[in-house]
Design an enzyme around this catalytic site. Sequence first.
Site, short mmCIF file in Angstrom:
data_model
loop_
_atom_site.label_atom_id
_atom_site.label_comp_id
_atom_site.label_asym_id
_atom_site.label_seq_id
_atom_site.Cartn_x
_atom_site.Cartn_y
_atom_site.Cartn_z
N HIS A 180 0.82 -1.22 0.00
CA HIS A 180 0.00 0.00 0.00
C HIS A 180 0.85 1.26 0.00
O HIS A 180 0.45 2.28 -0.57
CB HIS A 180 -0.97 -0.02 1.18
CG HIS A 180 -2.16 -0.90 0.94
ND1 HIS A 180 -3.43 -0.43 0.81
CD2 HIS A 180 -2.25 -2.24 0.75
CE1 HIS A 180 -4.27 -1.43 0.57
NE2 HIS A 180 -3.56 -2.55 0.54
N SER B 197 4.03 7.33 3.32
CA SER B 197 2.82 8.16 3.36
C SER B 197 1.67 7.40 3.99
O SER B 197 0.81 8.00 4.64
CB SER B 197 2.45 8.65 1.95
OG SER B 197 2.17 7.55 1.11
N THR C 134 -2.34 -23.40 5.47
CA THR C 134 -1.16 -22.73 6.04
C THR C 134 -1.36 -21.22 6.00
O THR C 134 -0.68 -20.51 5.25
CB THR C 134 0.13 -23.11 5.26
OG1 THR C 134 -0.08 -22.85 3.85
CG2 THR C 134 0.48 -24.57 5.43
N PRO D 127 -5.40 -1.26 -7.01
CA PRO D 127 -6.59 -1.88 -7.59
C PRO D 127 -7.61 -2.26 -6.52
O PRO D 127 -7.25 -2.50 -5.36
CB PRO D 127 -6.03 -3.14 -8.28
CG PRO D 127 -4.58 -2.88 -8.47
CD PRO D 127 -4.18 -2.00 -7.31
N ASP E 238 7.33 5.92 0.56
CA ASP E 238 7.72 7.11 1.32
C ASP E 238 7.02 7.20 2.67
O ASP E 238 6.95 8.28 3.25
CB ASP E 238 7.44 8.37 0.49
CG ASP E 238 5.96 8.45 0.09
OD1 ASP E 238 5.15 7.61 0.54
OD2 ASP E 238 5.61 9.37 -0.68
N HIS F 23 -1.26 -13.12 -0.81
CA HIS F 23 -2.59 -13.48 -0.28
C HIS F 23 -2.64 -14.92 0.21
O HIS F 23 -3.71 -15.41 0.56
CB HIS F 23 -3.67 -13.21 -1.34
CG HIS F 23 -3.94 -11.75 -1.55
ND1 HIS F 23 -4.72 -11.26 -2.55
CD2 HIS F 23 -3.52 -10.66 -0.85
CE1 HIS F 23 -4.78 -9.93 -2.47
NE2 HIS F 23 -4.05 -9.54 -1.45
C1 HEM Z 1 -4.54 -6.44 -7.32
C2 HEM Z 1 -3.87 -6.24 -6.24
C3 HEM Z 1 -4.42 -6.42 -4.85
C4 HEM Z 1 -5.69 -6.26 -4.38
C5 HEM Z 1 -6.93 -5.82 -5.14
C6 HEM Z 1 -5.66 -6.58 -2.97
C7 HEM Z 1 -6.76 -6.53 -2.13
C8 HEM Z 1 -6.77 -6.99 -0.83
C9 HEM Z 1 -7.94 -7.08 0.00
C10 HEM Z 1 -9.34 -6.66 -0.42
C11 HEM Z 1 -7.55 -7.61 1.19
C12 HEM Z 1 -8.44 -7.92 2.39
C13 HEM Z 1 -8.68 -6.73 3.26
C14 HEM Z 1 -9.67 -7.07 4.34
O1 HEM Z 1 -10.82 -7.33 4.00
O2 HEM Z 1 -9.29 -7.08 5.53
C15 HEM Z 1 -6.14 -7.87 1.10
C16 HEM Z 1 -5.38 -8.42 2.11
C17 HEM Z 1 -4.01 -8.57 2.06
N1 HEM Z 1 -3.19 -8.18 1.03
FE1 HEM Z 1 -3.81 -7.60 -0.80
N2 HEM Z 1 -4.38 -6.93 -2.62
C18 HEM Z 1 -3.61 -6.85 -3.73
C19 HEM Z 1 -2.25 -7.09 -3.80
C20 HEM Z 1 -1.44 -7.35 -2.73
C21 HEM Z 1 0.00 -7.38 -2.75
C22 HEM Z 1 0.84 -7.09 -3.99
C23 HEM Z 1 0.41 -7.67 -1.50
C24 HEM Z 1 1.81 -7.80 -0.97
C25 HEM Z 1 2.85 -8.14 -1.68
C26 HEM Z 1 -0.78 -7.85 -0.69
C27 HEM Z 1 -0.78 -8.22 0.64
C28 HEM Z 1 -1.91 -8.46 1.38
C29 HEM Z 1 -1.89 -9.07 2.70
C30 HEM Z 1 -0.66 -9.56 3.44
C31 HEM Z 1 -3.22 -9.14 3.12
C32 HEM Z 1 -3.72 -9.69 4.47
C33 HEM Z 1 -3.84 -8.58 5.47
C34 HEM Z 1 -4.26 -9.02 6.86
O3 HEM Z 1 -4.66 -10.15 7.07
O4 HEM Z 1 -4.16 -8.16 7.75
N3 HEM Z 1 -1.88 -7.63 -1.46
N4 HEM Z 1 -5.68 -7.47 -0.14
#
Ligand code: HEM
Length: 329
Positions: A73, A83, A251, A168, A81, A198
């Site tokens: 993010h 932010s 896992t 996105p 940075d 994810h």
């Molecule tokens: C198309 C790109 C991406 C979209 C649309 C996206 C969207 C999301 C959404 C909707 C969640 C769940 C938030 C919630 O309901 O609590 C999530 C969780 C997460 N995302 Fe992504 N994400 C994207 C890419 C990435 C990338 C590139 C990373 C890291 C390299 C990442 C790492 C994570 C992690 C670690 C979680 C779990 C957070 C938690 O359990 O606290 N995501 N993401």
Amino acid sequence: MALGLGRRRAHSLCFLFSLFLCLLISFSVEGELSLNYYSESCPRAEDIVKEEVEKLYHKHGNTAVSWVRNLFHDCMVKSCDASVLLESTNTTISEQTSQRSFGMRNFKYVKVIKDALEKECPSTVSCADIVVLSAREGVVMLGGPYINMRTGRRDSKESHIQEVDFIPNHNDSISLVLSRFQSLGIDAEGTVALLGAHSVGRVHCINLVGRLYPTVDPSIDPDYAEYLKGRCPSPEPDPKAVEYARNDRDTPMVIDNMYYKNLLKHKGLLLVDQQLISDSSTSPFVEKMAADNDYFYEKFSAALLLLSENNPITGEEGEIRNDCRFVNN
Ligand code: HEM
Ligand SMILES: *[C@@H]1O[C@H](CO)[C@@H](O)[C@H](O)[C@H]1NC(C)=O
Ligand SMILES: *[C@@H]1O[C@H](CO)[C@@H](O)[C@H](O)[C@H]1NC(C)=O
């Protein structure tokens, strides 16, 4: 005569060469990140981040998950940075208030890492480098690869709330997702690898119900749909309720290629996840990563490194924040 000319030529060559050297030096001093940037100003900086991330992980395991999402993010929006760490004030709207940031957590523990660094070397290590180094160590705590990341970023003096939607959305099309990452120099293979993050963490029902109600998205495996409906029984979940599901139920705290195995079984959680197998520009990579965890780690490392170096602020720009939540006075 001939000798004189030669000398003059040698002189001007020499002059040009020193100009070139000068340019080279000023570039590397001002414009670039380097490995172990703090080796002289704060030799223990990277060790301290590692120690604090480990201590926090043993108290609250999901902090490690948060550090990985923080990097995404922060770096996706304009620049790595810090932010994303700024809180709202009279003059600032925090990026954390955006719908895109929904579910982000553990920000308060960034202070634990920053305080340990300030104690050792005040006003030296940037919050932006904390975002990147904590993600690096978080990946390790989650069983993933060690990524040799560069440092020397400085912190923004403002929030980029207006630009947050560059991240996105959970239901965006694959072409939009690919083009956003492409603009950071990350190709389709790198994008597929990054989404492997994810493999850990959770998704709140508010980001899932669109695939479950009124009718179940036919691309979801029926048993998995039953699990998801059990986790998210209401079509209109209370956004404050802590109702969530996991992508990887086997896992959930390990960054591994189970994510891709799940996608092939139609057990992708978000639409952006599941779509990776329906597009010919991404599906071959899903298959390769599902079959080979080392290959996934290699591509994940390379892509996270690229993401971590998106447009850093260096040199005289920006600042070193004293408290990662607020710009300095
Ligand atoms: C198309 C790109 C991406 C979209 C649309 C996206 C969207 C999301 C959404 C909707 C969640 C769940 C938030 C919630 O309901 O609590 C999530 C969780 C997460 N995302 Fe992504 N994400 C994207 C890419 C990435 C990338 C590139 C990373 C890291 C390299 C990442 C790492 C994570 C992690 C670690 C979680 C779990 C957070 C938690 O359990 O606290 N995501 N993401
Ligand atoms: C923020 O605004 C409130 C209300 O206008 C005011 O009372 C407060 O002093 C302001 N805080 C700062 C730090 O400027
Ligand atoms: C995507 O989800 C958002 C809510 O997060 C919703 O407002 C929007 O209508 C959805 N878009 C599509 C194309 O389904």
